[in-house]
Design a protein around this motif. Structure first.
Motif, short mmCIF file in Angstrom:
data_model
loop_
_atom_site.label_atom_id
_atom_site.label_comp_id
_atom_site.label_asym_id
_atom_site.label_seq_id
_atom_site.Cartn_x
_atom_site.Cartn_y
_atom_site.Cartn_z
N ILE A 158 -70.72 -71.72 108.66
CA ILE A 158 -70.10 -70.48 108.39
C ILE A 158 -70.85 -70.00 107.39
N LEU A 159 -71.24 -68.29 107.51
CA LEU A 159 -71.78 -67.70 106.41
C LEU A 159 -70.87 -66.79 106.01
N ASP A 160 -70.69 -66.73 104.56
CA ASP A 160 -69.41 -65.72 104.41
C ASP A 160 -70.24 -64.36 103.76
N VAL A 161 -70.13 -63.36 104.67
CA VAL A 161 -70.95 -62.20 104.34
C VAL A 161 -70.00 -61.03 103.69
N SER A 162 -68.71 -61.70 103.15
CA SER A 162 -67.92 -60.61 102.47
C SER A 162 -68.65 -60.09 101.29
N ALA A 163 -68.13 -58.65 100.94
CA ALA A 163 -68.97 -58.07 99.89
C ALA A 163 -67.93 -57.99 98.88
N THR A 164 -66.75 -58.56 98.95
CA THR A 164 -65.83 -57.96 97.66
C THR A 164 -64.95 -59.62 97.31
N PRO A 165 -64.51 -59.63 96.23
CA PRO A 165 -64.06 -60.75 95.78
C PRO A 165 -62.72 -61.14 96.59
N GLY B 96 -62.47 -60.45 99.83
CA GLY B 96 -63.13 -61.08 100.99
C GLY B 96 -63.56 -62.81 100.70
N ARG B 97 -64.15 -63.03 99.56
CA ARG B 97 -64.42 -64.46 99.25
C ARG B 97 -63.35 -65.37 99.22
N ALA B 98 -62.38 -64.47 98.69
CA ALA B 98 -60.99 -65.80 98.68
C ALA B 98 -60.72 -65.95 100.14
N THR B 99 -60.84 -64.99 101.23
CA THR B 99 -60.29 -65.41 102.19
C THR B 99 -61.27 -66.37 103.12
N ALA B 100 -62.44 -66.27 102.43
CA ALA B 100 -63.40 -67.34 103.20
C ALA B 100 -63.03 -68.79 102.87
N ALA B 101 -62.28 -69.06 101.96
CA ALA B 101 -61.72 -70.37 101.66
C ALA B 101 -60.86 -70.64 102.59
N LEU C 27 -61.61 -79.10 113.23
CA LEU C 27 -63.19 -79.20 113.55
C LEU C 27 -63.59 -80.46 113.27
N SER C 28 -63.90 -81.59 114.23
CA SER C 28 -64.52 -82.92 113.94
C SER C 28 -65.98 -83.00 113.94
N ILE C 29 -66.76 -82.06 113.54
CA ILE C 29 -68.11 -82.02 113.38
C ILE C 29 -68.37 -81.36 112.11
N PRO C 30 -69.69 -81.69 111.71
CA PRO C 30 -69.88 -81.19 110.30
C PRO C 30 -69.94 -79.56 110.03
N LEU C 31 -69.51 -79.19 108.92
CA LEU C 31 -69.17 -77.80 108.43
C LEU C 31 -70.16 -77.35 107.38
N THR C 32 -70.89 -76.48 107.35
CA THR C 32 -71.72 -76.10 106.32
C THR C 32 -71.22 -74.87 105.94
N VAL C 33 -70.77 -74.28 104.76
CA VAL C 33 -70.68 -73.20 104.47
C VAL C 33 -71.58 -72.40 103.05
N GLY C 34 -71.73 -71.30 103.59
CA GLY C 34 -72.79 -70.71 102.67
C GLY C 34 -72.30 -69.20 102.26
N GLY C 35 -73.13 -68.61 101.43
CA GLY C 35 -72.73 -67.09 101.23
C GLY C 35 -71.73 -66.94 99.66
N GLY C 36 -72.57 -66.29 98.74
CA GLY C 36 -71.54 -66.10 97.58
C GLY C 36 -71.65 -67.26 96.64
N VAL C 37 -72.28 -68.26 97.02
CA VAL C 37 -72.26 -69.55 95.91
C VAL C 37 -73.21 -69.23 94.88
N ARG C 38 -72.61 -68.85 93.69
CA ARG C 38 -73.34 -68.58 92.56
C ARG C 38 -73.21 -69.76 91.47
N GLN C 39 -72.41 -70.27 91.65
CA GLN C 39 -72.26 -71.50 90.44
C GLN C 39 -71.71 -72.75 90.99
N VAL C 40 -71.70 -73.94 90.40
CA VAL C 40 -71.24 -75.28 90.91
C VAL C 40 -69.91 -75.04 91.40
N ALA C 41 -68.88 -74.26 90.63
CA ALA C 41 -67.33 -73.92 90.90
C ALA C 41 -67.39 -73.69 92.15
N ASP C 42 -68.24 -72.54 92.58
CA ASP C 42 -68.02 -71.75 93.86
C ASP C 42 -68.31 -72.96 94.89
#
Lengths: 252, 211
Positions: free
Chosen positions: A49-56, A58-63, A73-88
């Motif tokens: 899943i790539l979060d292509v939201s442009a706003t904060p 939108g980012r909250a919705t991504a979680a 889902l019982s297969i691996p899930l990778t999520v990217g987009g907007g990860v700026r720091q470890v906390a994200d």
């Protein structure tokens, strides 16, 4: 024997799956939970899943989207987009991601890869590397900010450095080919593949099974595809059957 | 203990505080269990079902178990064959030592050493690989499992049933003894095959209804 992976990618914005060409002209193509379940059912090996939201907001919705997809889902899930720091990254892992993709933030500050790997293990850290052919020159350079910024950084050198810094896998997107249907950039793939030891997911440009087979031959461990599945051109099942006919080891 | 009106098995997951524990918990919900996180020896001792998840390094994993005083209780559960599921690094922690963290002592309840994949194969091993159960495997069936590992147990020691996977060379995909199941792969990420395996472990080998 370790099989080659087929990974559908959902670009998600504000809770909906979207798709465009070179990240432009996004159109709505569906509900993420519905699509994720359908792809698993069809035999997808993982999901991105790539979060292509442009706003904060939108980012909250991504979680929330990640959490909803995870429940089913019982297969691996990778999520990217907007990860700026470890906390994200931790937020996405807490929502149910298995791996987190980092792109622009890692280029600007490679130390984030090490921080993430120390915190979560390298197997949770995916470097998303967007590369474009240099204009009138040999090789490829790294592009960031959805392609808006050409960094001048050599893509091969960056892949090597990222692996040393803690990336456990590289999601390699050809900026020139993304969304075009002209096939993966095989020279780029072969060059990166021979430079690093961690697995490579090829992305950008596939419109058919032969493109995928070419990518595997060039050194990809997995292929990422969006349009080919979203547009209903083929199911994951059909793709795997055709790859098997072409001698590619896939899970069926 | 689960309240009497809740038929779901209560699965206690050791909270390692890192990585994809949310994903692990969701996996148990999909198997019809109620996952709870625990981090103290009394809860680990009394748990009906204990799960030792694990991603991260061998040294960090052991440090986490020592800080929480969990070493003895997990060792005892495994020795007594009580329902315990170790996943990925969890399997490795059961062993004596690992090439990943020289000098660090593991739980040492499985007399074996964890080794790195040879230098000429892709590592981490990311993806789906085939699993072949051994003659004594009670829980593991043939199928494909999802792996994310750079280190592995080359072979199960005597007394443990071994299922096998090949990545360059054969290694222990899973080992079983009593009601202890330790998997190098991630059952919670191995699709229906993985969910069925977790259900067999929860139901002690009985055939699971389809997920």
């Amino acid at each position: 024997m370790l099989t080659r992976r087929i990974i559908p990618c959902l670009d998600v914005r504000d809770g909906r799956v979207v798709k465009g060409v070179r990240f432009q002209g996004l159109r709505d193509v569906g509900d993420p939970v519905e699509q994720a379940s359908r792809y698993e059912e069809q035999g997808a090996d993982e999901l991105v899943i790539l979060d292509v939201s442009a706003t904060p907001e939108g980012r909250a919705t991504a979680a929330d989207t990640v959490a909803a997809v995870r429940e089913l889902l019982s297969i691996p899930l990778t999520v990217g987009g907007g990860v700026r720091q470890v906390a994200d990254a931790e937020r996405l892992l807490a929502a149910g991601a298995d791996k987190v993709g980092v792109n622009t933030a890692a280029v600007e500050r490679p130390g984030i890869l090490t921080e993430l790997a120390d915190r979560t293990g390298a197997q949770c850290v995916v470097l998303a590397l967007d590369a474009a052919r240099r204009e009138g020159d040999e090789g490829w350079e790294v592009v960031t900010r959805s392609g808006a910024h050409r960094t001048g950084l050599d893509a091969i050198a960056w892949a090597r450095r990222a692996e040393q810094a803690g990336a456990g896998e590289i999601l390699l997107t050809s900026w020139d080919r993304d969304g075009t249907g002209h096939g993966y950039d095989l020279e780029l793939l072969a060059a990166i593949s021979s430079a690093i030891r961690v697995p490579i997911i090829a992305s950008g440009g596939a419109s058919g099974v032969d493109h995928m087979r070419e990518a595997f031959d060039a050194g990809a461990d997995a292929v990422l595809a969006a349009s080919i599945f979203h547009d209903g051109v083929m199911t994951v099942q059909q793709v795997k059957a055709m790859l098997a006919e072409r001698g590619v080891e896939v899970r069926r | 203990m689960a309240p009497p009106d809740d038929p779901r098995p209560r699965v206690s997951i050791v909270a390692t505080g890192v990585a994809n524990t949310a994903s692990v918990a969701a996996g148990f919900r999909r198997c019809g269990a109620e996952p709870v996180f625990i981090d103290d020896p009394a809860s680990a001792q009394s748990a009906d079902y204990l799960v030792l998840p694990g991603v991260g390094s061998f040294a960090a994993g052991m440090a986490c178990l020592r800080e929480r005083d969990l070493v003895g209780v997990i060792r005892d559960r495994v020795d007594e064959g009580r329902p315990t599921l170790a996943v990925c690094l969890g399997l490795q922690l059961l062993c004596e030592s690992s090439e990943e963290s020289p000098g660090v002592e593991g739980l040492a309840v499985v007399p074996a050493r964890i080794e790195r994949f040879p230098a000429d194969v892709r590592a981490p091993q990311f993806g789906w690989n085939s699993v072949e159960p051994g003659p004594a495997s009670r829980y593991v069936r043939a199928g494909y499992a999802y792996y994310a590992n750079s280190y592995r147990l080359p072979a199960a020691p005597e007394g443990w049933a071994q299922a096998t996977t090949v990545h360059a060379s054969p290694f222990a995909a899973a080992i079983e003894r009593g009601r202890v199941l330790a998997c190098q792969f991630h059952p919670e990420l191995s699709g229906r095959w993985g969910l069925a395996l977790v259900k067999r472990w929860l139901q002690n080998g009985e055939e699971a209804p389809s997920c």
